[in-house]
Design an enzyme around this catalytic site. Structure first.
Site, PDB file in Angstrom:
ATOM      1  N   LYS A  74     -68.840 -48.957 -44.240  1.00 24.41           N
ATOM      2  CA  LYS A  74     -67.515 -48.330 -44.273  1.00 24.41           C
ATOM      3  C   LYS A  74     -66.720 -48.753 -43.043  1.00 24.41           C
ATOM      4  CE  LYS A  74     -68.741 -44.042 -46.717  1.00 24.41           C
ATOM      5  NZ  LYS A  74     -67.817 -44.189 -47.863  1.00 24.41           N
ATOM      6  N   ARG A 122     -74.960 -41.531 -56.248  1.00 27.27           N
ATOM      7  CA  ARG A 122     -75.464 -41.569 -57.627  1.00 27.27           C
ATOM      8  C   ARG A 122     -76.890 -42.097 -57.670  1.00 27.27           C
ATOM      9  NH1 ARG A 122     -70.487 -45.392 -59.152  1.00 27.27           N
ATOM     10  NH2 ARG A 122     -69.648 -44.235 -57.390  1.00 27.27           N
TER      11      ARG A 122
END
Ligand code: BES
Ligand code: MN
Ligand code: ZN
Length: 502
Positions: free
Chosen positions: A279, A353
């Site tokens: 990020k 996920r």
């Protein structure tokens, strides 16, 4: 804060109540509530309204001292908005304003005589619970990692609800409100703790402490056990981190033995760097909140444990860090999930996920009545819904067993709202991979939906809903910190189930 319920003496009435301050409602158009009227022996309250010093708009306040014929030292006038119908929102604003005013008073005890039974189509129990929650929310302070832990000087420390008669439902509601607030506080504390303290091990220790305090069953699986379970997807996320992963299972089996449990699954990424798909640096610290799904499961357990809720509930938390390293997963890696389905990891930052899918397969063993997963899953959900609503995704629309409506209703009732998002098969196309059963990302369009569609593939054996709380679990800016959401929604949902209102 200490809460109690005080019946009003039939003879001396509200004016005879000895306390530092009584909060009473006033309306727009210079109208007094019944409680305000009963304190207005000499017309001083009516005069204050007439003077324009308080508008009566929801959340406006005016403090009056030394009213004639009133035993209380002060009267706090609190605006409730229009008299015709007090909305949920106006009632909560009035309580928040009361809490702010009480916090600066030179008195340690106060009383609330707001009209609990006049809120829209809610009952007095709802209003009492909402009031406790709003007061506690306003009073929350985080100081664990500050050297100055002094409590603020002064302010009301004890609040009595002044009810016309001892009302059993209100008493239960106050106790439930306190339990719920304690759960919310735990969730805030865990979210606010720095990622070097709030590690997967810390979450596991918190679960063990809760288990001890409230008699839950608890199990914490370590890396070896996760390998034996073939949780290849979860393990691929933790690979780059030196912190050991933990898989936490909490059991509150307080319902009938034969009743299938409700299972809550919370994302517990204690820090999300993005991994090799790193990020950007700006605001990366906020990724310490990436365990707020897990924290909301622990907070909800704290609340239902204290309430001794008569329901079977199981909490499951996959917890690890998402870090870059020479051992970390790479874009292009293919892993095999516990379900046997293979996943091409195209972006290591779509890690939530990957840990949730194995947890969702694991919970099949409980033959659940319903499974709700809670996750700070996607930035796309923040783009779609902003910070007001959590995203709700579910296939379940059956006329009789409607998990979507149950969760939406619990959100509305607790002021912790969710908004329904689509989850149609058409979006599943975006997860196609040339090399595995699915990719872990579906491209920019509808990012929150394709993330939910990914999870959906692991939930076909039971009734399931997914809450994306990326926009609601914490606040940025000056009020930066964890919000405690969606503990009120989840706890209200479970209370309704325990009451058979499913
Ligand atoms: N934890 C983030 C989601 C997130 C982002 C929460 C911003 C709160 C604020 C999640 O693991 C993530 O990084 N998601 C990616 C998915 C993308 C790579 C498909 C995202 O949202 O950018
Ligand atoms: Mn991520
Ligand atoms: Zn994440």
């Amino acid at each position: 804060m200490d809460f109690s319920i005080k019946p009003i003496d039939a003879k001396t009435g509200l004016a005879g109540v000895k306390t530092g301050c009584i909060a009473v409602g006033v309306f727009e158009d210079k109208k007094l509530s019944q409680a305000a009227q009963s304190l207005d022996r000499k017309g001083q309250i009516a005069a204050a309204l007439k003077s324009g010093d308080i508008t009566g708009k929801a959340g406006s306040t005016l403090l009056l001292r030394g009213l004639d014929g009133v035993a209380a030292e002060r009267i706090l006038l609190v605006g409730l908005g229009k008299e015709q119908e007090i909305s949920d929102k106006n009632f909560v604003s009035a309580v928040q304003a009361t809490a702010r005013a009480f916090a600066t008073l030179g008195s340690a005890d106060g009383a609330i005589a707001l009209p609990l039974d006049l809120v829209g189509n809610r009952d007095a129990a709802w209003a009492a619970r909402a009031a406790v929650l709003a007061v506690r929310d306003a009073g929350y302070r985080y100081d664990t990692t500050k050297s100055n832990k002094e409590a603020p000087q002064g302010g009301v420390k004890k609040i009595a609800f002044l009810a016309p008669a001892a009302d059993g439902a209100v008493k239960t509601a106050v106790a439930q409100g306190i339990a719920l607030a304690n759960g919310v506080d735990l969730t805030k504390d865990l979210g606010n703790l720095p990622p070097n303290i709030c590690t997967p091990t810390y979450l596991a220790d918190t679960a063990k402490r809760l288990a001890k305090d409230y008699g839950f069953g608890v199990e914490v699986l370590d890396r070896k056990q996760l390998e034996a379970l073939k949780m290849g997807s979860f393990l691929s996320v933790t690979k780059g981190s030196d912190e050991p992963p933990k898989f936490i299972v909490l059991k509150h089996l307080n319902g009938k033995a034969k009743d299938a449990p409700v299972v809550l699954v919370g994302k517990g990424i204690t820090f999300d760097t993005g991994g090799i798909s790193l990020k950007p640096g700006a605001n990366m610290d906020e990724m310490k909140y990436d365990m707020c799904g897990a924290a909301s499961v622990l907070g909800t357990f704290r609340a239902i444990g204290e309430m001794n809720l008569k329901l079977n509930v199981i909490g499951v938390i996959p917890a690890c860090e998402n870090m870059p390293s020479g051992r970390a997963s790479k874009p292009g890696d293919i892993v095999t999930s516990m379900s046997g389905q293979t996943i091409e990891i195209l972006n290591t930052d779509a890690e939530g996920r990957l840990i949730l899918c194995d947890a969702l397969t694991y919970v099949e063993r409980f033959k659940p009545a319903a499974v709700v997963d809670i996750a700070t899953l996607t930035g796309a959900c923040v783009t779609a819904l902003g910070h007001h609503n959590s995203g709700l995704f579910t296939r379940n629309d059956d006329a009789h067993d409607n998990l979507a409506n149950e969760l939406l209703g619990a959100g509305k009732a607790s002021g912790d709202t969710a908004w329904r998002m689509p989850i149609e098969d058409a979006y599943q196309e975006q997860l196609k991979s040339n090399f595995a059963d699915m990719a872990n990302i579906g491209g920019p369009p509808g990012g929150a939906i394709t993330a939910a569609c990914f999870l959906e593939r692991y939930t076909r054996k039971y009734t399931w809903a997914h809450l994306d709380i990326a926009g609601t679990a914490w606040k940025s800016g000056a009020a930066k910190g964890a919000s405690g959401r969606p503990v009120p929604l989840l706890t209200t949902f479970l209370i309704n189930r325990a009451n058979g209102k499913a």
